[in-house]
Design a protein around this motif. Sequence first.
Motif, PDB file in Angstrom:
ATOM      1  N   LEU A 123      32.768  36.785  52.955  1.00 44.84           N
ATOM      2  CA  LEU A 123      34.172  36.495  53.203  1.00 44.84           C
ATOM      3  C   LEU A 123      34.901  36.258  51.885  1.00 44.84           C
ATOM      4  O   LEU A 123      34.403  35.575  51.002  1.00 44.84           O
ATOM      5  CB  LEU A 123      34.304  35.256  54.102  1.00 44.84           C
ATOM      6  CG  LEU A 123      33.812  35.417  55.525  1.00 44.84           C
ATOM      7  CD1 LEU A 123      33.955  34.098  56.284  1.00 44.84           C
ATOM      8  CD2 LEU A 123      34.573  36.508  56.244  1.00 44.84           C
ATOM      9  N   GLU A 124      36.068  36.842  51.781  1.00 44.22           N
ATOM     10  CA  GLU A 124      36.875  36.704  50.578  1.00 44.22           C
ATOM     11  C   GLU A 124      38.236  36.163  50.986  1.00 44.22           C
ATOM     12  O   GLU A 124      38.811  36.618  51.974  1.00 44.22           O
ATOM     13  CB  GLU A 124      37.025  38.076  49.929  1.00 44.22           C
ATOM     14  CG  GLU A 124      37.866  38.090  48.700  1.00 44.22           C
ATOM     15  CD  GLU A 124      37.967  39.475  48.117  1.00 44.22           C
ATOM     16  OE1 GLU A 124      38.872  40.218  48.531  1.00 44.22           O
ATOM     17  OE2 GLU A 124      37.138  39.812  47.268  1.00 44.22           O
ATOM     18  N   PRO A 125      38.777  35.216  50.233  1.00 45.08           N
ATOM     19  CA  PRO A 125      40.096  34.689  50.596  1.00 45.08           C
ATOM     20  C   PRO A 125      41.168  35.763  50.494  1.00 45.08           C
ATOM     21  O   PRO A 125      41.129  36.603  49.601  1.00 45.08           O
ATOM     22  CB  PRO A 125      40.336  33.570  49.580  1.00 45.08           C
ATOM     23  CG  PRO A 125      39.313  33.736  48.526  1.00 45.08           C
ATOM     24  CD  PRO A 125      38.235  34.617  49.044  1.00 45.08           C
ATOM     25  N   LEU A 126      42.109  35.745  51.419  1.00 41.94           N
ATOM     26  CA  LEU A 126      43.226  36.681  51.380  1.00 41.94           C
ATOM     27  C   LEU A 126      44.241  36.281  50.322  1.00 41.94           C
ATOM     28  O   LEU A 126      44.936  37.132  49.774  1.00 41.94           O
ATOM     29  CB  LEU A 126      43.923  36.747  52.740  1.00 41.94           C
ATOM     30  CG  LEU A 126      43.119  37.360  53.880  1.00 41.94           C
ATOM     31  CD1 LEU A 126      43.890  37.240  55.183  1.00 41.94           C
ATOM     32  CD2 LEU A 126      42.801  38.811  53.587  1.00 41.94           C
ATOM     33  N   LEU A 127      44.336  34.984  50.054  1.00 41.00           N
ATOM     34  CA  LEU A 127      45.324  34.474  49.117  1.00 41.00           C
ATOM     35  C   LEU A 127      44.652  33.686  47.999  1.00 41.00           C
ATOM     36  O   LEU A 127      43.611  33.070  48.202  1.00 41.00           O
ATOM     37  CB  LEU A 127      46.324  33.570  49.846  1.00 41.00           C
ATOM     38  CG  LEU A 127      47.119  34.227  50.971  1.00 41.00           C
ATOM     39  CD1 LEU A 127      47.930  33.180  51.717  1.00 41.00           C
ATOM     40  CD2 LEU A 127      48.016  35.320  50.430  1.00 41.00           C
ATOM     41  N   MET A 128      45.284  33.716  46.828  1.00 38.74           N
ATOM     42  CA  MET A 128      44.797  32.970  45.670  1.00 38.74           C
ATOM     43  C   MET A 128      45.915  32.072  45.160  1.00 38.74           C
ATOM     44  O   MET A 128      47.057  32.522  45.030  1.00 38.74           O
ATOM     45  CB  MET A 128      44.399  33.925  44.541  1.00 38.74           C
ATOM     46  CG  MET A 128      43.279  34.876  44.858  1.00 38.74           C
ATOM     47  SD  MET A 128      43.020  36.106  43.542  1.00 38.74           S
ATOM     48  CE  MET A 128      42.084  35.158  42.373  1.00 38.74           C
ATOM     49  N   SER A 129      45.577  30.842  44.845  1.00 33.90           N
ATOM     50  CA  SER A 129      46.540  29.926  44.245  1.00 33.90           C
ATOM     51  C   SER A 129      46.674  30.253  42.753  1.00 33.90           C
ATOM     52  O   SER A 129      45.904  31.040  42.196  1.00 33.90           O
ATOM     53  CB  SER A 129      46.071  28.483  44.410  1.00 33.90           C
ATOM     54  OG  SER A 129      44.897  28.281  43.642  1.00 33.90           O
ATOM     55  N   TYR A 130      47.643  29.622  42.102  1.00 32.68           N
ATOM     56  CA  TYR A 130      47.755  29.779  40.649  1.00 32.68           C
ATOM     57  C   TYR A 130      46.444  29.346  39.983  1.00 32.68           C
ATOM     58  O   TYR A 130      45.970  30.010  39.067  1.00 32.68           O
ATOM     59  CB  TYR A 130      48.923  28.947  40.099  1.00 32.68           C
ATOM     60  CG  TYR A 130      50.232  29.707  40.068  1.00 32.68           C
ATOM     61  CD1 TYR A 130      50.622  30.429  38.943  1.00 32.68           C
ATOM     62  CD2 TYR A 130      51.082  29.696  41.162  1.00 32.68           C
ATOM     63  CE1 TYR A 130      51.816  31.126  38.909  1.00 32.68           C
ATOM     64  CE2 TYR A 130      52.282  30.387  41.139  1.00 32.68           C
ATOM     65  CZ  TYR A 130      52.646  31.097  40.009  1.00 32.68           C
ATOM     66  OH  TYR A 130      53.827  31.790  39.982  1.00 32.68           O
ATOM     67  N   ASP A 131      45.866  28.237  40.435  1.00 26.78           N
ATOM     68  CA  ASP A 131      44.592  27.773  39.869  1.00 26.78           C
ATOM     69  C   ASP A 131      43.501  28.819  40.031  1.00 26.78           C
ATOM     70  O   ASP A 131      42.725  29.065  39.100  1.00 26.78           O
ATOM     71  CB  ASP A 131      44.136  26.465  40.534  1.00 26.78           C
ATOM     72  CG  ASP A 131      44.960  25.265  40.113  1.00 26.78           C
ATOM     73  OD1 ASP A 131      45.671  25.342  39.092  1.00 26.78           O
ATOM     74  OD2 ASP A 131      44.883  24.242  40.819  1.00 26.78           O
ATOM     75  N   ASP A 132      43.431  29.441  41.217  1.00 21.63           N
ATOM     76  CA  ASP A 132      42.427  30.482  41.465  1.00 21.63           C
ATOM     77  C   ASP A 132      42.601  31.646  40.493  1.00 21.63           C
ATOM     78  O   ASP A 132      41.627  32.162  39.940  1.00 21.63           O
ATOM     79  CB  ASP A 132      42.521  31.020  42.897  1.00 21.63           C
ATOM     80  CG  ASP A 132      42.165  30.005  43.953  1.00 21.63           C
ATOM     81  OD1 ASP A 132      41.403  29.061  43.660  1.00 21.63           O
ATOM     82  OD2 ASP A 132      42.668  30.156  45.096  1.00 21.63           O
ATOM     83  N   VAL A 133      43.855  32.081  40.299  1.00 20.55           N
ATOM     84  CA  VAL A 133      44.135  33.208  39.399  1.00 20.55           C
ATOM     85  C   VAL A 133      43.781  32.829  37.964  1.00 20.55           C
ATOM     86  O   VAL A 133      43.186  33.625  37.234  1.00 20.55           O
ATOM     87  CB  VAL A 133      45.612  33.662  39.520  1.00 20.55           C
ATOM     88  CG1 VAL A 133      45.960  34.710  38.458  1.00 20.55           C
ATOM     89  CG2 VAL A 133      45.878  34.220  40.916  1.00 20.55           C
ATOM     90  N   GLN A 134      44.118  31.608  37.574  1.00 20.60           N
ATOM     91  CA  GLN A 134      43.786  31.146  36.225  1.00 20.60           C
ATOM     92  C   GLN A 134      42.282  31.216  35.979  1.00 20.60           C
ATOM     93  O   GLN A 134      41.843  31.713  34.933  1.00 20.60           O
ATOM     94  CB  GLN A 134      44.271  29.706  36.028  1.00 20.60           C
ATOM     95  CG  GLN A 134      45.770  29.577  35.901  1.00 20.60           C
ATOM     96  CD  GLN A 134      46.204  28.130  35.926  1.00 20.60           C
ATOM     97  OE1 GLN A 134      46.894  27.712  36.831  1.00 20.60           O
ATOM     98  NE2 GLN A 134      45.793  27.365  34.948  1.00 20.60           N
ATOM     99  N   ILE A 135      41.497  30.747  36.922  1.00 23.73           N
ATOM    100  CA  ILE A 135      40.043  30.766  36.795  1.00 23.73           C
ATOM    101  C   ILE A 135      39.517  32.201  36.836  1.00 23.73           C
ATOM    102  O   ILE A 135      38.676  32.595  36.032  1.00 23.73           O
ATOM    103  CB  ILE A 135      39.389  29.897  37.894  1.00 23.73           C
ATOM    104  CG1 ILE A 135      39.722  28.426  37.654  1.00 23.73           C
ATOM    105  CG2 ILE A 135      37.874  30.116  37.946  1.00 23.73           C
ATOM    106  CD1 ILE A 135      39.416  27.512  38.829  1.00 23.73           C
ATOM    107  N   TYR A 136      40.035  33.007  37.757  1.00 23.34           N
ATOM    108  CA  TYR A 136      39.603  34.399  37.917  1.00 23.34           C
ATOM    109  C   TYR A 136      39.802  35.190  36.622  1.00 23.34           C
ATOM    110  O   TYR A 136      39.009  36.071  36.292  1.00 23.34           O
ATOM    111  CB  TYR A 136      40.386  35.037  39.070  1.00 23.34           C
ATOM    112  CG  TYR A 136      39.964  36.435  39.425  1.00 23.34           C
ATOM    113  CD1 TYR A 136      38.760  36.684  40.071  1.00 23.34           C
ATOM    114  CD2 TYR A 136      40.775  37.514  39.120  1.00 23.34           C
ATOM    115  CE1 TYR A 136      38.371  37.970  40.399  1.00 23.34           C
ATOM    116  CE2 TYR A 136      40.400  38.804  39.444  1.00 23.34           C
ATOM    117  CZ  TYR A 136      39.200  39.033  40.080  1.00 23.34           C
ATOM    118  OH  TYR A 136      38.825  40.305  40.400  1.00 23.34           O
TER     119      TYR A 136
END
Length: 75
Positions: free
Chosen positions: A10-23
Amino acid sequence: LMSKENQGVLEPLLMSYDDVQIYLGKISRSTVERMVGRKELPQPVALSPRRKMFITRDVKNMISSRIKGGKKNAK
């Protein structure tokens, strides 16, 4: 919100700013905002007046196109 990937993960459909920063390698929020302004990342969607999220698929696609074709293809 989750979507099903081909391998059953399962993969999240949405990413927070924090998620994008880490990614993207623990970059700063201001760097993410600059990348959005330069159209190197997609615009986040507003879920409420104070909450913006990125569509995971769009972030991954833009990063993929950058890797494959360089900066000129990111737009």
